[in-house]
Design a protein around this motif. Structure first.
Motif, short mmCIF file in Angstrom:
data_model
loop_
_atom_site.label_atom_id
_atom_site.label_comp_id
_atom_site.label_asym_id
_atom_site.label_seq_id
_atom_site.Cartn_x
_atom_site.Cartn_y
_atom_site.Cartn_z
N THR A 62 19.98 14.37 -10.23
CA THR A 62 21.40 13.62 -10.76
C THR A 62 20.82 12.14 -10.90
OG1 THR A 62 21.77 13.17 -8.26
CG2 THR A 62 22.84 15.32 -9.41
N ARG A 63 19.67 11.91 -10.86
CA ARG A 63 19.49 10.36 -10.87
C ARG A 63 19.15 10.19 -12.53
NH1 ARG A 63 14.34 9.52 -13.02
NH2 ARG A 63 12.48 10.22 -11.87
N GLY A 64 19.16 8.74 -12.67
CA GLY A 64 19.20 8.36 -14.11
C GLY A 64 17.71 8.45 -14.74
N ARG A 65 17.70 8.50 -16.17
CA ARG A 65 16.53 8.87 -16.59
C ARG A 65 15.76 7.29 -16.75
NH1 ARG A 65 15.17 9.88 -22.49
NH2 ARG A 65 17.42 9.57 -23.14
N ARG A 66 14.42 7.52 -16.17
CA ARG A 66 13.47 6.21 -16.50
C ARG A 66 13.12 5.97 -17.78
NH1 ARG A 66 10.14 8.01 -11.78
NH2 ARG A 66 11.45 7.54 -9.95
N PRO A 67 12.70 4.90 -18.20
CA PRO A 67 12.12 4.72 -19.51
C PRO A 67 10.80 5.44 -19.67
CG PRO A 67 12.33 2.39 -18.39
CD PRO A 67 12.78 3.44 -17.43
N SER A 74 10.52 15.81 -18.27
CA SER A 74 10.38 15.11 -16.92
C SER A 74 11.23 15.85 -16.01
CB SER A 74 10.71 13.70 -17.12
OG SER A 74 10.20 13.19 -18.28
N TYR A 75 12.66 15.88 -16.16
CA TYR A 75 13.39 16.59 -15.39
C TYR A 75 14.68 17.13 -16.24
CZ TYR A 75 12.13 14.11 -11.26
OH TYR A 75 11.53 13.70 -9.83
N HIS A 76 15.22 18.03 -15.78
CA HIS A 76 16.75 18.24 -16.38
C HIS A 76 17.72 17.14 -15.64
CE1 HIS A 76 15.27 22.02 -17.85
NE2 HIS A 76 14.79 22.34 -16.72
N LEU A 93 16.97 27.42 -6.38
CA LEU A 93 15.85 28.13 -5.23
C LEU A 93 15.81 27.11 -4.16
CD1 LEU A 93 12.46 29.36 -6.23
CD2 LEU A 93 12.52 27.91 -4.57
N GLU A 94 15.84 25.90 -4.27
CA GLU A 94 15.89 24.87 -3.13
C GLU A 94 16.46 23.66 -3.80
OE1 GLU A 94 14.09 21.76 -2.91
OE2 GLU A 94 13.53 21.96 -5.18
N TRP A 95 17.00 22.85 -2.87
CA TRP A 95 17.51 21.52 -3.35
C TRP A 95 17.71 20.60 -2.36
CZ3 TRP A 95 22.21 19.78 -1.64
CH2 TRP A 95 23.00 20.76 -0.92
N PHE A 103 20.69 14.09 -5.88
CA PHE A 103 20.42 15.64 -5.50
C PHE A 103 19.22 15.67 -6.61
CE2 PHE A 103 24.64 15.48 -4.20
CZ PHE A 103 24.76 16.01 -3.05
N TYR A 104 18.12 16.39 -5.96
CA TYR A 104 17.07 16.97 -6.81
C TYR A 104 16.77 18.47 -6.37
CZ TYR A 104 15.24 12.31 -7.48
OH TYR A 104 15.12 10.95 -7.40
N GLY A 105 16.51 19.45 -7.28
CA GLY A 105 16.51 20.85 -7.04
C GLY A 105 15.76 21.80 -8.12
N THR A 106 15.01 22.81 -7.54
CA THR A 106 14.53 23.60 -8.29
C THR A 106 15.30 24.79 -8.80
OG1 THR A 106 12.51 23.10 -7.09
CG2 THR A 106 12.27 25.00 -8.71
N ILE A 125 7.91 18.43 -5.21
CA ILE A 125 9.21 18.37 -4.70
C ILE A 125 9.00 17.40 -3.23
CG2 ILE A 125 10.16 20.49 -5.67
CD1 ILE A 125 9.58 22.04 -3.14
N ASP A 126 10.06 17.27 -2.78
CA ASP A 126 10.17 16.26 -1.32
C ASP A 126 9.72 17.31 -0.42
OD1 ASP A 126 12.59 17.39 -0.95
OD2 ASP A 126 13.21 15.70 0.41
N VAL A 127 9.58 16.63 0.80
CA VAL A 127 9.22 17.33 2.00
C VAL A 127 10.27 18.29 2.60
CG1 VAL A 127 7.79 15.68 2.81
CG2 VAL A 127 10.02 15.48 3.56
N ARG A 170 13.97 1.48 -1.12
CA ARG A 170 14.39 2.71 -0.71
C ARG A 170 13.25 3.75 -0.54
NH1 ARG A 170 18.75 2.82 -3.98
NH2 ARG A 170 17.82 4.23 -5.57
N ARG A 171 12.40 3.79 -1.64
CA ARG A 171 11.38 4.75 -1.62
C ARG A 171 10.35 4.36 -0.53
NH1 ARG A 171 14.08 5.45 -6.26
NH2 ARG A 171 13.50 7.54 -7.26
N LEU A 172 10.03 3.22 -0.33
CA LEU A 172 9.36 3.11 0.96
C LEU A 172 9.89 3.20 2.18
CD1 LEU A 172 7.55 -0.33 -0.33
CD2 LEU A 172 6.63 1.98 -0.34
#
Ligand code: ADP
Ligand code: 5GP
Length: 214
Positions: A62-67, A74-76, A93-95, A103-106, A125-127, A170-172
């Motif tokens: 659901t995040r915005g697209r990066r340049p 890259s993503y849906h 399958l997971e999210w 939200f991120y998911g496969t 994917i994340d942990v 936030r990422r760090l």
């Protein structure tokens, strides 16, 4: 440091997936690690080598697209509503909610059919997602955690990617919690020199193809 093997994900299952009598299924590789460590760069570089039949699953966010990012490659890119509906229809399958905002998911459609056709699938994917896959595919996947050579290097790589400062912070913050979970993975792989790290990842996946009878 190169890669450190920790053995199969589920010690009660034989390494390398199904027994020889079962239909062959190509590897499922889970690659996690802090944002900015170089997971996408590594995987895309390995796929570009064309030394193994591999595909990176295109996951949804659901995040915005990066340049520079391309929808469907890259993503849906989905709205929160689209994401919720896909979950409700049982298509994920997971999210996970990552960095506390998006939200991120496969999607399932990105995985099983490719493996059955002999194409190895890599999930970047994340942990949290890696933990879900561990429960869904015990003994039938390999998990790799990518480490930076130093924590400061993560900051530099995120800056180099053009992330805004708030997003870097936030990422760090997320990264500290993720790094603490590296020992949940089969293998820990340091991405210092990109070529060497790509070689190590290729060797892990090649080994899994061989174990599966390919
Ligand atoms: P991730 O997918 O883990 O979030 P990326 O693949 O987007 O990370 O990489 C983040 C940045 O780090 C990119 O600008 C990429 O070019 C750079 N990068 C990746 N691997 C290396 C490396 N081994 N050495 C230096 N820079 C790297
Ligand atoms: P970014 O916004 O930097 O592209 O990704 C943020 C984090 O989300 C990264 O750790 C990335 O691996 C993770 N991620 C990307 N797609 C998925 C997914 O489908 N599921 C899960 N659980 N995490 C994902």
């Amino acid at each position: 440091m190169g890669s450190v093997e920790r053995g199969p994900s589920d010690p009660t299952q034989p390494a390398g997936g199904p027994p020889p009598s079962a239909p062959r299924t190509a590897p499922l590789i889970v690659l996690s690690g802090p944002s900015g460590v170089g997971k996408t760069t590594l995987v895309d570089g390995l796929i570009d080598r064309q030394t193994l039949p591999l595909r990176r699953a295109v996951t949804a966010t659901t995040r915005g697209r990066r340049p520079g990012e391309v929808p469907g490659v890259s993503y849906h890119y989905w709205t929160h509503d689209q994401f919720r509906q896909a979950i409700a229809r049982g298509e994920m399958l997971e999210w996970a909610e990552v960095h506390g905002v998006d939200f991120y998911g496969t999607p399932r459609a990105e995985v099983d059919a490719y493996r059955a056709a002999g194409v190895g699938v890599i999930l970047v994917i994340d942990v949290q997602g890696a933990g879900q896959v561990r429960l869904l595919y015990p003994g039938d996947h390999r998990s790799v955690f990518v480490l930076p050579p130093a924590f400061d290097e993560l900051h530099r790589r995120l800056e180099g990617r053009g992330e805004p400062e708030a997003s870097i912070r936030r990422r760090l913050e997320t990264a500290r919690g993720e790094l603490a979970r590296a020992d949940e993975f089969d293998t820990v792989l340091e991405n210092a020199d990109l070529g060497a790290a790509t070689d190590a990842l290729e060797a892990i996946i090649r080994d899994d193809f061989t174990r599966r009878g390919f």
